[in-house]
Design a protein around this motif. Structure first.
Motif, PDB file in Angstrom:
ATOM      1  N   MET A  86      12.949   8.400  15.396  1.00 20.10           N
ATOM      2  CA  MET A  86      13.525   7.061  15.583  1.00 20.10           C
ATOM      3  C   MET A  86      12.853   6.538  16.664  1.00 20.10           C
ATOM      4  O   MET A  86      12.000   7.125  17.451  1.00 20.10           O
ATOM      5  N   SER A  87      12.870   4.938  16.677  1.00 22.67           N
ATOM      6  CA  SER A  87      11.962   4.339  17.303  1.00 22.67           C
ATOM      7  C   SER A  87      12.690   4.111  18.533  1.00 22.67           C
ATOM      8  O   SER A  87      13.040   2.748  18.830  1.00 22.67           O
ATOM      9  N   LEU A 160      20.178   1.705  17.392  1.00 19.18           N
ATOM     10  CA  LEU A 160      18.906   1.191  17.811  1.00 19.18           C
ATOM     11  C   LEU A 160      17.695   1.283  17.215  1.00 19.18           C
ATOM     12  O   LEU A 160      16.869   0.532  17.275  1.00 19.18           O
ATOM     13  N   ASP A 161      17.683   2.245  16.288  1.00 16.77           N
ATOM     14  CA  ASP A 161      16.483   2.934  15.601  1.00 16.77           C
ATOM     15  C   ASP A 161      16.202   1.684  14.436  1.00 16.77           C
ATOM     16  O   ASP A 161      16.981   1.287  13.788  1.00 16.77           O
ATOM     17  N   VAL A 165      16.106   6.221  10.259  1.00 15.62           N
ATOM     18  CA  VAL A 165      16.417   7.819  10.058  1.00 15.62           C
ATOM     19  C   VAL A 165      17.411   7.828   9.287  1.00 15.62           C
ATOM     20  O   VAL A 165      17.661   8.833   8.522  1.00 15.62           O
ATOM     21  N   LEU A 166      18.651   7.538  10.177  1.00 10.23           N
ATOM     22  CA  LEU A 166      20.056   7.890   9.513  1.00 10.23           C
ATOM     23  C   LEU A 166      20.424   6.467   9.537  1.00 10.23           C
ATOM     24  O   LEU A 166      20.533   5.370  10.112  1.00 10.23           O
ATOM     25  N   PRO A 167      21.646   6.343   8.594  1.00 12.36           N
ATOM     26  CA  PRO A 167      22.582   5.095   8.372  1.00 12.36           C
ATOM     27  C   PRO A 167      23.048   4.619   9.443  1.00 12.36           C
ATOM     28  O   PRO A 167      23.489   5.139  10.135  1.00 12.36           O
ATOM     29  N   LYS A 168      22.902   3.144   9.653  1.00 10.01           N
ATOM     30  CA  LYS A 168      23.648   2.489  10.778  1.00 10.01           C
ATOM     31  C   LYS A 168      24.940   2.584  10.769  1.00 10.01           C
ATOM     32  O   LYS A 168      25.817   3.022  11.806  1.00 10.01           O
TER      33      LYS A 168
END
Length: 251
Positions: A86-87, A160-161, A165-168
């Motif tokens: 993740m960012s 915050l990503d 990568v994974l759903p919000k």
């Protein structure tokens, strides 16, 4: 030279499938072997506490948990690998890692040693056994801080990503789920009713929410691992250097 390992995600799949194995062992230890769960009453009589604490099954359960305890950090690596993609700041990953370490100690080792001592030292007085009984259950159900913080970090990392990568929605679900864990705080005060450690709200309600959340999380993580491009893998350079041009999504 052709690399021996074709499945570049083997390490992730090992950590992923260690999760159901570990939780099955965990359930075996805490339910049919020791009958620590569902939780016994905090207002149990001294005779009931002594009979439970001197059960030889507790020793068997303690040995089994001690042998498989090492799978706990392996299973937590599933989350850490996804957060790494993740960012977000590494602080989220470190927070989850340290929360998992402290949570495993107070939520797993402390209860098992407290309950195991009753069978290992049958000469303990009823008062000592009652203290170990309270200590074990309060550690298992009342150790909120580390779990709330670690899963809050996981949920916020998802929200915050920017790499998706994974759903919000999973981030919102995770934050909401662990806010409900705060309902276990009254176990330190109440010895009966819905907010005791075996109560409807502090145990049964939160267990149902937790199990359903875990199933959803691991379904999402499974899909995320499947979608992960090979260029994101730490061992991608090895395969590129050896002439393997199959860069893309691998199972």
């Amino acid at each position: 030279m052709t690399p021996r390992r074709k499945n570049r995600k083997l390490d992730q799949w090992i950590t992923f499938w260690s999760v159901p194995f570990f939780f099955n062992v965990f359930g075996l230890v805490f339910v049919p072997l020791s009958w620590m769960m569902p939780p016994r009453s905090p207002s149990a009589s001294t005779a009931q506490i002594v009979a439970f604490m001197q059960s030889h099954n507790l020793l068997v359960a303690c040995v089994l948990l001690t042998l498989t305890f090492g799978l706990a950090p392996v299973s937590n690596a599933v989350y850490l690998m996804q957060i790494k993609r993740m960012s977000v700041s590494p602080a989220f990953r470190y927070t989850l890692m340290m929360g998992a370490i402290s949570g495993a100690v107070v939520g797993m080792l402390f209860p098992m040693f407290c309950f195991g001592l009753g069978a290992f030292r049958p000469g303990y007085s009823p008062a000592v056994l009652a203290m170990l009984y309270d200590f074990g259950y309060l550690a298992f159900i009342g150790s909120l801080g580390c779990f709330c913080v670690m899963w809050m970090a996981f949920g916020l990392a998802i929200l915050l990503d920017k790499n998706n990568v994974l759903p919000k929605w999973l981030g919102y679900y995770t934050v909401w789920q662990y806010m409900t864990e705060l309902m276990a705080a009254p176990v330190w005060i109440n010895k009966s009713g819905p907010f005791a450690w075996n109560g409807l709200m502090t145990f049964w309600f939160t267990v149902v929410l937790y199990v359903s959340w875990q199933l959803v999380v691991y379904t999402c993580i499974y899909r995320s691992i499947k979608r992960q491009p090979a260029t994101e893998l730490d061992n991608a350079d090895l395969y590129t250097a050896t002439g393997d041009s199959s860069i893309g999504v691998t199972a």
